[in-house]
Motif scaffolding. Structure first.
Motif, mmCIF file in Angstrom:
data_model
loop_
_atom_site.group_PDB
_atom_site.id
_atom_site.type_symbol
_atom_site.label_atom_id
_atom_site.label_comp_id
_atom_site.label_asym_id
_atom_site.label_seq_id
_atom_site.Cartn_x
_atom_site.Cartn_y
_atom_site.Cartn_z
ATOM 1 N N TRP A 118 45.291 -13.863 83.801
ATOM 2 C CA TRP A 118 44.899 -14.986 84.645
ATOM 3 C C TRP A 118 43.389 -15.205 84.582
ATOM 4 C CZ3 TRP A 118 41.537 -15.678 88.637
ATOM 5 C CH2 TRP A 118 41.577 -16.930 89.238
ATOM 6 N N LEU A 119 42.633 -14.122 84.603
ATOM 7 C CA LEU A 119 41.181 -14.222 84.576
ATOM 8 C C LEU A 119 40.698 -14.881 83.283
ATOM 9 C CD1 LEU A 119 38.709 -13.544 86.287
ATOM 10 C CD2 LEU A 119 38.661 -11.305 85.204
ATOM 11 N N TRP A 120 41.317 -14.540 82.158
ATOM 12 C CA TRP A 120 40.951 -15.180 80.889
ATOM 13 C C TRP A 120 41.197 -16.681 80.968
ATOM 14 C CZ3 TRP A 120 42.457 -18.362 77.097
ATOM 15 C CH2 TRP A 120 41.680 -18.380 75.942
ATOM 16 N N THR A 121 42.343 -17.067 81.496
ATOM 17 C CA THR A 121 42.656 -18.495 81.638
ATOM 18 C C THR A 121 41.659 -19.171 82.559
ATOM 19 O OG1 THR A 121 44.996 -18.087 81.241
ATOM 20 C CG2 THR A 121 44.445 -20.127 82.384
ATOM 21 N N TYR A 122 41.334 -18.545 83.675
ATOM 22 C CA TYR A 122 40.369 -19.111 84.626
ATOM 23 C C TYR A 122 39.019 -19.342 83.943
ATOM 24 C CZ TYR A 122 37.290 -19.611 88.613
ATOM 25 O OH TYR A 122 36.346 -20.093 89.497
ATOM 26 N N ASN A 123 38.571 -18.383 83.171
ATOM 27 C CA ASN A 123 37.245 -18.476 82.553
ATOM 28 C C ASN A 123 37.201 -19.401 81.344
ATOM 29 O OD1 ASN A 123 35.973 -16.707 84.348
ATOM 30 N ND2 ASN A 123 36.544 -14.928 83.126
ATOM 31 N N ASN A 124 38.303 -19.554 80.626
ATOM 32 C CA ASN A 124 38.285 -20.262 79.355
ATOM 33 C C ASN A 124 39.042 -21.585 79.324
ATOM 34 O OD1 ASN A 124 36.924 -18.290 77.354
ATOM 35 N ND2 ASN A 124 38.277 -17.031 78.605
ATOM 36 N N ASP A 125 40.012 -21.774 80.197
ATOM 37 C CA ASP A 125 40.845 -22.982 80.140
ATOM 38 C C ASP A 125 40.756 -23.872 81.371
ATOM 39 O OD1 ASP A 125 41.810 -22.197 77.669
ATOM 40 O OD2 ASP A 125 43.637 -21.288 78.477
ATOM 41 N N ARG A 126 40.274 -23.366 82.459
ATOM 42 C CA ARG A 126 40.324 -24.088 83.737
ATOM 43 C C ARG A 126 38.952 -24.661 84.078
ATOM 44 N NH1 ARG A 126 39.459 -23.524 89.041
ATOM 45 N NH2 ARG A 126 41.101 -24.038 90.505
ATOM 46 N N PRO A 127 38.792 -25.991 83.993
ATOM 47 C CA PRO A 127 37.493 -26.584 84.365
ATOM 48 C C PRO A 127 37.154 -26.293 85.827
ATOM 49 C CG PRO A 127 38.882 -28.181 83.250
ATOM 50 C CD PRO A 127 39.749 -26.993 83.552
ATOM 51 N N ASN A 128 35.880 -26.090 86.081
ATOM 52 C CA ASN A 128 35.390 -25.796 87.425
ATOM 53 C C ASN A 128 34.493 -26.941 87.855
ATOM 54 O OD1 ASN A 128 33.726 -24.792 89.584
ATOM 55 N ND2 ASN A 128 34.321 -22.714 88.998
ATOM 56 N N MET A 129 34.918 -27.667 88.857
ATOM 57 C CA MET A 129 34.149 -28.835 89.304
ATOM 58 C C MET A 129 32.803 -28.441 89.905
ATOM 59 S SD MET A 129 36.089 -30.975 88.057
ATOM 60 C CE MET A 129 35.152 -32.417 88.478
ATOM 61 N N GLY A 130 32.686 -27.227 90.400
ATOM 62 C CA GLY A 130 31.431 -26.760 90.975
ATOM 63 C C GLY A 130 30.325 -26.575 89.947
ATOM 64 N N ILE A 131 30.683 -26.525 88.665
ATOM 65 C CA ILE A 131 29.686 -26.383 87.602
ATOM 66 C C ILE A 131 29.766 -27.559 86.625
ATOM 67 C CG2 ILE A 131 29.392 -23.887 87.768
ATOM 68 C CD1 ILE A 131 31.338 -23.588 85.390
ATOM 69 N N GLY A 132 30.174 -28.699 87.131
ATOM 70 C CA GLY A 132 30.159 -29.914 86.319
ATOM 71 C C GLY A 132 31.429 -30.203 85.555
ATOM 72 N N GLY A 133 32.532 -29.610 85.947
ATOM 73 C CA GLY A 133 33.808 -29.908 85.308
ATOM 74 C C GLY A 133 34.019 -29.224 83.967
ATOM 75 N N VAL A 134 33.241 -28.190 83.682
ATOM 76 C CA VAL A 134 33.437 -27.402 82.464
ATOM 77 C C VAL A 134 33.969 -26.030 82.858
ATOM 78 C CG1 VAL A 134 31.629 -28.624 81.188
ATOM 79 C CG2 VAL A 134 31.056 -26.520 82.425
ATOM 80 N N THR A 135 34.433 -25.285 81.878
ATOM 81 C CA THR A 135 34.890 -23.928 82.170
ATOM 82 C C THR A 135 33.683 -22.997 82.277
ATOM 83 O OG1 THR A 135 35.049 -23.247 79.864
ATOM 84 C CG2 THR A 135 36.998 -24.326 80.819
ATOM 85 N N PRO A 136 33.833 -21.866 82.927
ATOM 86 C CA PRO A 136 32.733 -20.898 82.953
ATOM 87 C C PRO A 136 32.267 -20.496 81.552
ATOM 88 C CG PRO A 136 34.313 -20.345 84.648
ATOM 89 C CD PRO A 136 34.928 -21.455 83.823
ATOM 90 N N ALA A 137 33.202 -20.336 80.615
ATOM 91 C CA ALA A 137 32.815 -19.974 79.247
ATOM 92 C C ALA A 137 31.973 -21.080 78.611
ATOM 93 C CB ALA A 137 34.059 -19.693 78.403
ATOM 94 N N MET A 138 32.340 -22.334 78.835
ATOM 95 C CA MET A 138 31.569 -23.454 78.282
ATOM 96 C C MET A 138 30.171 -23.505 78.889
ATOM 97 S SD MET A 138 34.615 -26.257 78.300
ATOM 98 C CE MET A 138 33.860 -27.613 77.413
ATOM 99 N N LYS A 139 30.058 -23.259 80.183
ATOM 100 C CA LYS A 139 28.771 -23.261 80.855
ATOM 101 C C LYS A 139 27.845 -22.185 80.254
ATOM 102 C CE LYS A 139 25.932 -23.905 84.491
ATOM 103 N NZ LYS A 139 25.343 -25.098 84.963
ATOM 104 N N LEU A 140 28.405 -21.019 79.970
ATOM 105 C CA LEU A 140 27.617 -19.942 79.385
ATOM 106 C C LEU A 140 27.162 -20.316 77.977
ATOM 107 C CD1 LEU A 140 26.660 -17.137 80.230
ATOM 108 C CD2 LEU A 140 28.719 -16.193 79.187
ATOM 109 N N LYS A 141 28.028 -20.947 77.196
ATOM 110 C CA LYS A 141 27.664 -21.390 75.840
ATOM 111 C C LYS A 141 26.577 -22.459 75.887
ATOM 112 C CE LYS A 141 31.959 -20.437 73.442
ATOM 113 N NZ LYS A 141 33.171 -20.999 72.853
ATOM 114 N N GLN A 142 26.655 -23.363 76.853
ATOM 115 C CA GLN A 142 25.661 -24.422 76.979
ATOM 116 C C GLN A 142 24.281 -23.836 77.259
ATOM 117 O OE1 GLN A 142 27.252 -26.873 80.099
ATOM 118 N NE2 GLN A 142 28.622 -27.987 78.724
ATOM 119 N N ALA A 143 24.242 -22.735 77.996
ATOM 120 C CA ALA A 143 22.975 -22.139 78.375
ATOM 121 C C ALA A 143 22.363 -21.295 77.253
ATOM 122 C CB ALA A 143 23.148 -21.265 79.620
ATOM 123 N N ALA A 144 23.187 -20.905 76.283
ATOM 124 C CA ALA A 144 22.707 -20.002 75.214
ATOM 125 C C ALA A 144 21.759 -20.666 74.262
ATOM 126 C CB ALA A 144 23.903 -19.441 74.452
#
Length: 144
Positions: A118-144
């Motif tokens: 579930w945690l993998w899905t949450y981090n990689n597949d589930r957009p988070n509106m609190g961080i702009g509608g991207v997944t946590p993994a995408m947010k981390l990649k954007q910052a790199a």
């Protein structure tokens, strides 16, 4: 026998709202919290501060001694003020509704694997509106 686990603890990265771990059991003593935090530090590095509520596992002398030894500041929210940690409270609700309440476990050994999935899905597949509608993994990649 069907088990429902009343206790779970999770760790979340403030920056990208990434779930770092979920620990599930009948109880979660401070030793288990410290062990989980040590695993996260080996993987992600040492944070300057960890924000926690005032649960018994977080106000224990063992966690305070560990934090002092590792040079990590423990920041406690004010008792009765969960809004000071609102996004983790929202995450707790998401964990309960999307994972814990959706599963019935025959044994305690089933929980960690399902939590990891579930945690993998949450981090990689589930957009988070609190961080702009991207997944946590995408947010981390954007910052790199």
């Amino acid at each position: 026998m069907v088990c429902r686990f009343p206790s779970f603890a999770e760790s979340m990265d403030d920056f990208n709202r990434e779930g770092l771990s979920i620990e599930v059991d009948f109880s979660l003593p401070a030793e288990r919290v410290v062990h989980s935090l040590n695993r996260i530090i080996e993987w992600r590095g040492k944070p300057q501060t960890i924000r926690v509520d005032n649960g018994p596992e977080y106000v224990s002398g063992k966690l305070m001694a560990w934090a002092e030894k590792t040079g990590i500041n423990i920041q406690y929210i004010q008792p009765g003020k969960p809004q000071q940690n609102a996004y983790i409270e929202r995450y707790n609700r998401t964990v309960r509704h999307e994972w814990l309440d959706q599963n019935i476990f025959e044994t305690i050994e089933e929980a960690p694997e399902q939590a990891t999935n579930w945690l993998w899905t949450y981090n990689n597949d589930r957009p988070n509106m609190g961080i702009g509608g991207v997944t946590p993994a995408m947010k981390l990649k954007q910052a790199a």
